[in-house]
Design a protein around this motif. Structure first.
Motif, PDB file in Angstrom:
ATOM      1  N   PHE A 117       0.831  -1.194  -0.072  1.00  0.00           N
ATOM      2  CA  PHE A 117       0.047  -0.051  -0.044  1.00  0.00           C
ATOM      3  C   PHE A 117       0.908   1.145   0.044  1.00  0.00           C
ATOM      4  CE2 PHE A 117       0.833  -0.171   4.414  1.00  0.00           C
ATOM      5  CZ  PHE A 117       0.779   1.017   4.857  1.00  0.00           C
ATOM      6  N   TYR A 118       0.220   2.336  -0.612  1.00  0.00           N
ATOM      7  CA  TYR A 118       1.013   3.549  -0.602  1.00  0.00           C
ATOM      8  C   TYR A 118       0.187   4.644  -0.310  1.00  0.00           C
ATOM      9  CZ  TYR A 118       4.645   0.785  -3.060  1.00  0.00           C
ATOM     10  OH  TYR A 118       5.566  -0.198  -3.260  1.00  0.00           O
ATOM     11  N   LEU A 119       0.427   5.480   0.724  1.00  0.00           N
ATOM     12  CA  LEU A 119      -0.407   6.541   0.917  1.00  0.00           C
ATOM     13  C   LEU A 119       0.359   7.868   0.334  1.00  0.00           C
ATOM     14  CD1 LEU A 119      -2.785   7.834   2.496  1.00  0.00           C
ATOM     15  CD2 LEU A 119      -0.914   8.318   4.424  1.00  0.00           C
ATOM     16  N   LEU A 120      -0.330   8.304  -0.699  1.00  0.00           N
ATOM     17  CA  LEU A 120       0.142   9.585  -1.481  1.00  0.00           C
ATOM     18  C   LEU A 120      -0.371  10.954  -0.662  1.00  0.00           C
ATOM     19  CD1 LEU A 120      -0.124   8.565  -5.041  1.00  0.00           C
ATOM     20  CD2 LEU A 120       1.575   7.564  -3.311  1.00  0.00           C
ATOM     21  N   ARG A 121       0.568  11.615  -0.799  1.00  0.00           N
ATOM     22  CA  ARG A 121       0.163  13.076  -0.279  1.00  0.00           C
ATOM     23  C   ARG A 121      -0.508  13.742  -1.644  1.00  0.00           C
ATOM     24  NH1 ARG A 121       6.230  15.228   1.565  1.00  0.00           N
ATOM     25  NH2 ARG A 121       5.546  16.673  -0.022  1.00  0.00           N
ATOM     26  N   PRO A 122      -1.103  14.734  -1.112  1.00  0.00           N
ATOM     27  CA  PRO A 122      -1.918  15.500  -2.426  1.00  0.00           C
ATOM     28  C   PRO A 122      -1.078  15.733  -3.517  1.00  0.00           C
ATOM     29  CG  PRO A 122      -2.574  16.375  -0.032  1.00  0.00           C
ATOM     30  CD  PRO A 122      -1.410  15.415   0.153  1.00  0.00           C
ATOM     31  N   ASP A 123       0.251  15.938  -3.137  1.00  0.00           N
ATOM     32  CA  ASP A 123       1.347  16.437  -4.395  1.00  0.00           C
ATOM     33  C   ASP A 123       1.775  15.280  -5.023  1.00  0.00           C
ATOM     34  OD1 ASP A 123       3.054  15.443  -2.565  1.00  0.00           O
ATOM     35  OD2 ASP A 123       4.158  17.434  -2.336  1.00  0.00           O
TER      36      ASP A 123
END
Ligand SMILES: Cc1cc2nc3c(=O)[nH]c(=O)nc-3n(C[C@H](O)[C@H](O)[C@H](O)COP(=O)(O)OP(=O)(O)OC[C@H]3O[C@@H](n4cnc5c(N)ncnc54)[C@H](O)[C@@H]3O)c2cc1C
Length: 524
Positions: A488-494
């Motif tokens: 899993f990868y939690l991406l920041r808004p950018d």
């Protein structure tokens, strides 16, 4: 207070910041001391990462249609054709925009200005910041109108996007460390014909210097960049005609000029602000860092500064995150500026050095290295990642956390998440991942595991979850970028990876949100 953020300066950086803040619901006021947008084109390289950001703003297609793809470059050494560099599509599989786009800064500013107006905000021209006082919970800015009258405004946050001579930087007493180069550059926007290779970047390398010819939109329209011959330095009455003899001597006696729309000379500096963040004020773009235009990074770096700060500031302004999150702006962007200054300084010094040895390197060694560097797909990828700014990463940022179990060669915390084409439904169409991401929220991407039944309640509406099903086409795409299953990868808004691991642990995400992002309400 009716304004949450006062943006000082409506160049590309300020316009990008204002756009990004407004679309996240922040109340912005943007001022500029000039009477209207700049007419000079100045920067002209738009990098892939900028186009990716533009696509979320809805202006990428317009930019691509307006600009010209730099499909290749021809390198001339001492007047002889020495190498042809393929540049078109060298970033295939890395970005939906696998090339360098030639589009003048004036066009970029117009697109960003139109996008801002479409969001209901106009630049307040003829308004200059002349004073600034910081308090614990606000900034008082003194603004001057053209008739000399001044007024004071009080705002919680202030962003200095006011260019190399930044008043925000000076009024905060922040040093701008560095030095000017001794050489003077000239730029000219011209209509011309001659022996240069059509529709590609022409690089003329000489023992005594260089000239770059960029193909621009329109017939016979070129941008010339070069170093002013020493005997012309120090004159302030120069015109393009004064430059023509040296140009003909070095870039071809047969050059014929039909017109010159813009001619300017400028002395380049390499400097960086000692801090990018001082309590309630921020510095972005040229206000924070300036360097030689080699590599076409200047404007693009400012745009990325704005993209980095905007989501953080929006969370803090809305009360969803604590102010500690804002420290990561400097933690992440200052090393990027340092690296860029070092790299452009090294390259620039080699390109402009007057020494005999440097002249030899420039005309004999550089064309060969440039030719070889782009021969293999692997090298093309390395070059593209560096120039396109898609390779920028924040691995040592306090916002980057990798849980155990992920391979070293795959995406890591802090990296821009790779561009993938995936099926989001079994038997569904293959879709562009970047088009699926919502850059006003966090995006949690799950591979080989289901979404948590309760979501991640602490992130609530700040989060979008994307579940990527098992599928042979998906598996091939994931193998290409070394993403394992499960992961899993939690991406920041950018679009940078914040937290990554193998099996999703909702508690780890909640802890990450409250401790690292300082999101309020998390971890309760
Ligand atoms: C001649 C020239 C050629 C260049 N060529 C290239 C190139 O080929 N490639 C490249 O990457 N870069 C190039 N650059 C650099 C590039 O133009 C800058 O990196 C870019 O403009 C930075 O954008 P910015 O928004 O940070 O600052 P700016 O574009 O400088 O915008 C700052 C804005 O702030 C406003 N302002 C300033 N002070 C105040 C104040 N006190 N109150 C209110 N408003 C204020 C100004 O009016 C201006 O509109 C060139 C620059 C020049 C001068």
């Amino acid at each position: 207070m009716e304004t949450d953020v006062l943006v000082v300066g409506a160049g590309p950086t300020g316009l990008m910041l204002a756009n990004q803040l407004v679309r996240r619901g922040v109340r912005v006021r943007i001022i500029d001391r000039h009477a209207g947008p700049a007419r000079e084109s100045r920067a002209l390289g738009v990098q892939a990462r900028t186009l990716e950001i533009y696509s979320h703003l809805g202006i990428a297609d317009q930019a691509v249609a307006l600009g010209k793809r730099a499909d290749g470059a021809v390198v001339w050494a001492q007047g002889r054709r020495a190498a042809r560099l393929p540049l078109g599509n060298i970033g295939r599989d890395i970005s939906p925009y696998p090339y360098l786009l030639v589009l003048g800064q004036d066009d970029n500013e117009r697109l960003l200005g139109d996008a801002l107006r479409a969001r209901g905000l106009a630049v307040q021209w003829n308004t200059e910041l002349v004073g600034l006082a910081q308090d614990t919970d606000h900034v008082t800015a003194t603004l001057r109108s053209p008739d000399g009258t001044t007024s004071k405004v009080t705002v919680p946050w202030l962003a200095g996007c006011d260019g190399a001579r930044s008043s925000v930087r000076e009024l905060n007493g922040i040093a701008f460390e560095g030095a000017p180069y001794q050489h003077v550059f000239f730029v000219a926007d011209v209509q011309m014909t001659g022996s240069m290779a059509p529709d590609v970047l022409n690089v003329f390398l000489w023992r005594s210097g260089f000239h770059l010819l960029f193909p621009m939109r329109g017939t016979d329209h070129w941008r010339i960049v070069g170093i002013l011959p020493p005997h012309l330095r120090g004159r302030d009455d120069l015109t393009f005609e004064d430059t023509i003899p040296a140009l003909r001597q070095e870039a071809g006696a047969g050059l014929s000029f039909q017109g010159c729309n813009w001619y300017s000379t400028y002395r380049i500096h390499h400097r960086r602000a000692a801090r990018f963040h001082d309590r309630r004020c921020f510095l972005l773009g040229d206000a924070a860092h300036i360097h030689s235009p080699v590599g076409g990074q200047g404007m693009n770096t400012g745009l990325q500064d704005a993209y980095n700060l905007a989501w953080k500031l929006a969370l803090v302004v809305s009360g969803r995150a604590g102010t500690g999150l804002l420290q990561s702006y400097q933690d992440e962007r200052l090393p990027v500026a340092n690296h860029l200054l070092k790299r452009t300084d090294r390259l620039f010094s080699l390109i402009v050095s007057d020494s005999w040895l440097a002249g030899l390197v420039r005309t004999r060694v550089m064309p060969r290295i440039m030719g070889l560097a782009l021969r293999t797909a692997a090298m093309q990828r390395v070059v593209f990642r560096t120039i396109s700014q898609t390779g920028i990463r924040y691995r040592s940022s306090p916002l980057s956390e990798a849980l155990a179990g992920l391979p070293e060669d795959g995406p890591r915390a802090g990296d821009r998440f790779p561009w993938l084409r995936l099926k989001f439904r079994s038997n569904g169409p293959t879709e562009d991942l970047f088009a699926q991401l919502d850059d006003t929220r966090f995006n949690l991407i799950l591979f080989g595991q289901p979404s948590p039944s309760d979501g991640i309640p602490d992130l609530g509406d700040l989060l979008r979850i994307h579940e990527v099903p098992s599928d042979p086409a998906n598996d091939r795409e994931l193998a290409r970028v070394e993403i394992p299953r499960p992961s899993f990868y939690l991406l920041r808004p950018d679009g940078h990876v914040g937290l990554a691991g193998t099996h999703l642990d909702a508690a780890a995400v909640t802890r990450y949100a409250s401790e690292r992002l300082q999101v309020r309400g998390a971890g309760a």
